[in-house]
Write a protein that holds these residues in place. Structure first.
Motif, PDB file in Angstrom:
ATOM      1  N   ARG A 156       0.649  -1.445  -0.084  1.00 24.51           N
ATOM      2  CA  ARG A 156       0.039  -0.226  -0.086  1.00 24.51           C
ATOM      3  C   ARG A 156       0.725   1.341  -0.047  1.00 24.51           C
ATOM      4  NH1 ARG A 156      -3.899   2.481  -1.927  1.00 24.51           N
ATOM      5  NH2 ARG A 156      -5.324   3.682  -0.709  1.00 24.51           N
ATOM      6  N   GLU A 157       1.992   1.337   0.700  1.00 23.68           N
ATOM      7  CA  GLU A 157       2.723   2.440   0.751  1.00 23.68           C
ATOM      8  C   GLU A 157       3.665   2.853  -0.462  1.00 23.68           C
ATOM      9  OE1 GLU A 157       5.465   1.312   3.999  1.00 23.68           O
ATOM     10  OE2 GLU A 157       4.239   1.860   5.562  1.00 23.68           O
ATOM     11  N   GLN A 158       3.625   1.680  -1.453  1.00 23.74           N
ATOM     12  CA  GLN A 158       4.408   1.885  -2.755  1.00 23.74           C
ATOM     13  C   GLN A 158       3.080   1.946  -3.804  1.00 23.74           C
ATOM     14  OE1 GLN A 158       7.465   2.141  -2.524  1.00 23.74           O
ATOM     15  NE2 GLN A 158       7.307   1.416  -0.651  1.00 23.74           N
ATOM     16  N   GLY A 159       2.006   2.094  -3.395  1.00 19.57           N
ATOM     17  CA  GLY A 159       0.874   2.728  -4.373  1.00 19.57           C
ATOM     18  C   GLY A 159       0.061   1.695  -4.754  1.00 19.57           C
ATOM     19  N   ALA A 160       0.111   0.462  -4.332  1.00 23.08           N
ATOM     20  CA  ALA A 160      -0.932  -0.541  -4.595  1.00 23.08           C
ATOM     21  C   ALA A 160      -2.203  -0.089  -4.279  1.00 23.08           C
ATOM     22  CB  ALA A 160      -0.553  -1.957  -3.947  1.00 23.08           C
ATOM     23  N   GLN A 161      -3.355  -0.219  -5.376  1.00 22.59           N
ATOM     24  CA  GLN A 161      -4.547   0.086  -5.153  1.00 22.59           C
ATOM     25  C   GLN A 161      -5.518  -0.804  -4.872  1.00 22.59           C
ATOM     26  OE1 GLN A 161      -6.116   2.120  -8.680  1.00 22.59           O
ATOM     27  NE2 GLN A 161      -4.052   2.796  -9.289  1.00 22.59           N
ATOM     28  N   SER A 162      -5.200  -2.154  -5.002  1.00 26.77           N
ATOM     29  CA  SER A 162      -6.165  -3.400  -4.678  1.00 26.77           C
ATOM     30  C   SER A 162      -5.009  -4.534  -4.146  1.00 26.77           C
ATOM     31  CB  SER A 162      -6.706  -3.677  -5.859  1.00 26.77           C
ATOM     32  OG  SER A 162      -5.778  -4.507  -6.841  1.00 26.77           O
ATOM     33  N   ALA A 163      -5.732  -5.386  -3.386  1.00 27.95           N
ATOM     34  CA  ALA A 163      -5.066  -6.304  -2.837  1.00 27.95           C
ATOM     35  C   ALA A 163      -5.844  -7.852  -2.981  1.00 27.95           C
ATOM     36  CB  ALA A 163      -4.844  -5.767  -1.477  1.00 27.95           C
ATOM     37  N   GLY A 164      -5.192  -9.048  -2.762  1.00 22.53           N
ATOM     38  CA  GLY A 164      -5.920  -9.903  -2.777  1.00 22.53           C
ATOM     39  C   GLY A 164      -4.918 -11.177  -2.304  1.00 22.53           C
ATOM     40  N   PHE A 165      -5.607 -12.409  -1.672  1.00 19.02           N
ATOM     41  CA  PHE A 165      -4.371 -13.472  -1.267  1.00 19.02           C
ATOM     42  C   PHE A 165      -5.056 -14.737  -1.908  1.00 19.02           C
ATOM     43  CE2 PHE A 165      -7.685 -13.935   2.062  1.00 19.02           C
ATOM     44  CZ  PHE A 165      -7.556 -15.406   2.281  1.00 19.02           C
ATOM     45  N   VAL A 166      -4.173 -15.778  -1.881  1.00 17.63           N
ATOM     46  CA  VAL A 166      -4.439 -17.161  -2.211  1.00 17.63           C
ATOM     47  C   VAL A 166      -3.872 -18.131  -1.525  1.00 17.63           C
ATOM     48  CG1 VAL A 166      -4.553 -18.657  -4.264  1.00 17.63           C
ATOM     49  CG2 VAL A 166      -4.570 -16.342  -4.928  1.00 17.63           C
ATOM     50  N   LEU A 167      -4.425 -19.053  -0.875  1.00 13.46           N
ATOM     51  CA  LEU A 167      -3.958 -20.284   0.026  1.00 13.46           C
ATOM     52  C   LEU A 167      -3.044 -21.064  -0.963  1.00 13.46           C
ATOM     53  CD1 LEU A 167      -4.071 -21.427   2.829  1.00 13.46           C
ATOM     54  CD2 LEU A 167      -6.105 -22.681   2.009  1.00 13.46           C
ATOM     55  N   LEU A 168      -2.026 -21.702  -0.384  1.00 12.14           N
ATOM     56  CA  LEU A 168      -1.142 -22.508  -0.916  1.00 12.14           C
ATOM     57  C   LEU A 168      -1.882 -23.461  -1.726  1.00 12.14           C
ATOM     58  CD1 LEU A 168       1.734 -23.621  -1.606  1.00 12.14           C
ATOM     59  CD2 LEU A 168       1.490 -24.976   0.713  1.00 12.14           C
ATOM     60  N   ARG A 169      -1.715 -23.895  -3.088  1.00  4.19           N
ATOM     61  CA  ARG A 169      -2.277 -24.910  -3.815  1.00  4.19           C
ATOM     62  C   ARG A 169      -1.414 -25.937  -3.953  1.00  4.19           C
ATOM     63  NH1 ARG A 169      -4.718 -21.820  -8.445  1.00  4.19           N
ATOM     64  NH2 ARG A 169      -5.230 -23.934  -9.252  1.00  4.19           N
ATOM     65  N   LEU A 170      -1.742 -27.274  -3.804  1.00 10.15           N
ATOM     66  CA  LEU A 170      -0.876 -28.416  -4.045  1.00 10.15           C
ATOM     67  C   LEU A 170      -1.399 -29.499  -5.154  1.00 10.15           C
ATOM     68  CD1 LEU A 170       0.589 -29.076  -0.615  1.00 10.15           C
ATOM     69  CD2 LEU A 170       1.536 -27.719  -2.337  1.00 10.15           C
ATOM     70  N   PRO A 171      -1.872 -29.069  -6.346  1.00 12.43           N
ATOM     71  CA  PRO A 171      -2.473 -30.038  -7.467  1.00 12.43           C
ATOM     72  C   PRO A 171      -1.431 -30.995  -7.908  1.00 12.43           C
ATOM     73  CG  PRO A 171      -2.087 -27.964  -8.341  1.00 12.43           C
ATOM     74  CD  PRO A 171      -1.557 -27.791  -6.886  1.00 12.43           C
ATOM     75  N   HIS A 172      -2.052 -32.043  -8.109  1.00 13.07           N
ATOM     76  CA  HIS A 172      -1.085 -33.346  -8.728  1.00 13.07           C
ATOM     77  C   HIS A 172       0.310 -33.555  -8.170  1.00 13.07           C
ATOM     78  CE1 HIS A 172      -4.246 -33.515 -11.517  1.00 13.07           C
ATOM     79  NE2 HIS A 172      -3.994 -32.275 -11.978  1.00 13.07           N
ATOM     80  N   GLU A 173       1.355 -33.387  -8.934  1.00 21.23           N
ATOM     81  CA  GLU A 173       2.818 -33.658  -8.521  1.00 21.23           C
ATOM     82  C   GLU A 173       3.245 -32.714  -7.504  1.00 21.23           C
ATOM     83  OE1 GLU A 173       2.462 -35.062 -12.818  1.00 21.23           O
ATOM     84  OE2 GLU A 173       1.949 -33.109 -11.467  1.00 21.23           O
ATOM     85  N   LEU A 174       2.654 -31.333  -7.516  1.00 18.52           N
ATOM     86  CA  LEU A 174       2.976 -30.362  -6.672  1.00 18.52           C
ATOM     87  C   LEU A 174       3.167 -30.711  -5.196  1.00 18.52           C
ATOM     88  CD1 LEU A 174       4.360 -27.549  -6.493  1.00 18.52           C
ATOM     89  CD2 LEU A 174       2.168 -26.721  -6.457  1.00 18.52           C
ATOM     90  N   THR A 175       2.365 -31.567  -4.474  1.00 22.87           N
ATOM     91  CA  THR A 175       2.187 -31.975  -3.309  1.00 22.87           C
ATOM     92  C   THR A 175       3.762 -32.915  -2.996  1.00 22.87           C
ATOM     93  OG1 THR A 175       0.983 -33.423  -1.765  1.00 22.87           O
ATOM     94  CG2 THR A 175       1.060 -34.307  -3.654  1.00 22.87           C
ATOM     95  N   GLN A 176       4.219 -33.616  -3.892  1.00 24.82           N
ATOM     96  CA  GLN A 176       5.368 -34.237  -3.545  1.00 24.82           C
ATOM     97  C   GLN A 176       6.666 -33.035  -3.574  1.00 24.82           C
ATOM     98  OE1 GLN A 176       6.429 -37.516  -6.062  1.00 24.82           O
ATOM     99  NE2 GLN A 176       8.616 -37.561  -5.503  1.00 24.82           N
TER     100      GLN A 176
END
Length: 366
Positions: free
Chosen positions: A261-281
């Motif tokens: 926000r201090e650097q000028g961001a107007q919007s914000a969001g977040f995403v929880l860690l996703r572990l599809p397929h091989e990514l879990t290993q």
């Protein structure tokens, strides 16, 4: 790199590779065969562990360039990806499993075997010139970063961006790279007509953690500096805290939102860690190598938010998770979002679009 043997005699990494997110060549789900190192009794396999893999870039002539989706929890319907694979090496990247379609490892191959599409802008021009084309914002580099290091050499993303500016076509970008500043001249002009927005993915403000999780992405302070440069030039910028990982970076949620926000961001969001397929290993290997003391606790919290599994692919739930811990994250985000005065990105204007002429077409004669 050192390796150890499990009961099955299959070798597993016991130390991370410097400058890499993944620690091994996790086998893709479509592979018909898999090479596994085993101890033959003479310890020869230990005498020649895998060396540090080098990055290679292969040029390919893509046949199509616009990918379309109708996912209800994604804010765009079409995207353009100039590259397959990503040099940033983010261990948590949800796009890693896509390398399995190439019969390559979603592990080390994803970040070392990159495929560039030099004809991307040419294909995009052909797509935009079709009479049937319906203009809607294009997400540039949404699967793998459009501004990963190899972009300095190929300039494919800039070529696509130049075409979008020429045709007054709206575009959105999500990046972890400070290289986006290179194209400030284009972004600034497009912003004047409501044609562009840029989101920066900021996972942590800790340089040491960033070097472990996203070893070849721009350092956190470099992303914030690029955010400030674009914002000061009038380009709408936002921040995505992605992914949020319990017991790893979740405690930084409010600090990241404030810094952005201090650097000028107007919007914000977040995403929880996703572990599809091989990514879990891949993720579990990383946890054991970097945080063995809390690996079980981290996975326990993740499973609590994923219905007892490593991953829940249902629309809506896949981005935010469910349960008390997920609810707490949502409450914390909403409070910080409100207190810091975040709003929404301005809508992108699709009414200005002018279809391009095909270069060299007979239409140029009339």
């Amino acid at each position: 790199m050192t390796w150890d043997s499990e009961e099955s005699n299959a070798l597993r990494p016991t130390a991370p590779l410097k400058g890499r997110g993944a620690a091994s060549y996790v086998t893709g789900r479509f592979a018909t065969t898999a090479a596994v190192g085993v101890d033959d009794g003479w310890a020869s396999v230990y005498e020649d562990p895998p060396g540090r893999p080098q990055t290679t870039v292969t040029e390919e002539r893509a046949r199509t360039i616009i990918s379309r989706n109708d996912s209800p929890d994604i804010g765009f319907s079409q995207s353009v990806n100039p590259y397959k694979g990503c040099e940033h090496g983010c261990v948590y990247c949800f796009a890693r499993p896509s390398h399995a379609y190439l019969d390559l490892s979603p592990g080390l191959d994803f970040e070392t075997k990159i495929f560039a599409k030099p004809n991307a802008a040419e294909l995009l021009r052909a797509e935009l010139s079709k009479r049937s084309y319906q203009c809607s914002p294009i997400a540039l580099g949404i699967n793998t970063d459009a501004y990963q290091p190899t972009e300095r050499r190929y300039g494919i993303s800039r070529a696509c961006l130049e075409l979008l500016a020429e045709t007054k076509h709206p575009v959105s970008v999500v990046t972890k790279s400070a290289l986006v500043e290179r194209d400030l001249d284009i972004y600034q002009e497009m912003a004047k007509e409501g044609l562009v927005s840029v989101h920066f993915s900021v996972t942590t403000l800790d340089n040491h953690l960033s070097a472990k999780m996203e070893p070849r992405a721009a350092a956190p302070h470099a992303r914030l500096r690029a955010m400030k440069a674009l914002s000061s030039a009038g380009v709408p910028v936002g921040v995505l805290v992605a992914p949020v990982i319990p017991m790893i970076n979740d405690h930084e949620l409010e600090q990241i939102l404030q810094a952005a926000r201090e650097q000028g961001a107007q919007s914000a969001g977040f995403v929880l860690l996703r572990l599809p397929h091989e990514l879990t290993q891949i993720w579990r290997e990383w946890l054991e190598l970097h945080y063995p003391d809390r690996a079980n606790h981290v996975m326990s919290l993740i499973q609590q938010m994923r219905g007892g599994k490593d991953y829940d692919s249902r629309f809506g739930a896949r981005m935010r998770g469910e349960g008390p811990f997920a609810q707490l994250l949502q409450i914390r985000f909403e409070k910080a979002h409100r207190n810091l005065g975040y709003g929404r990105m301005p809508s992108l204007d699709c009414t200005r679009f002018v279809a391009p002429r095909l270069i060299g077409s007979q239409g140029e004669l009339f």
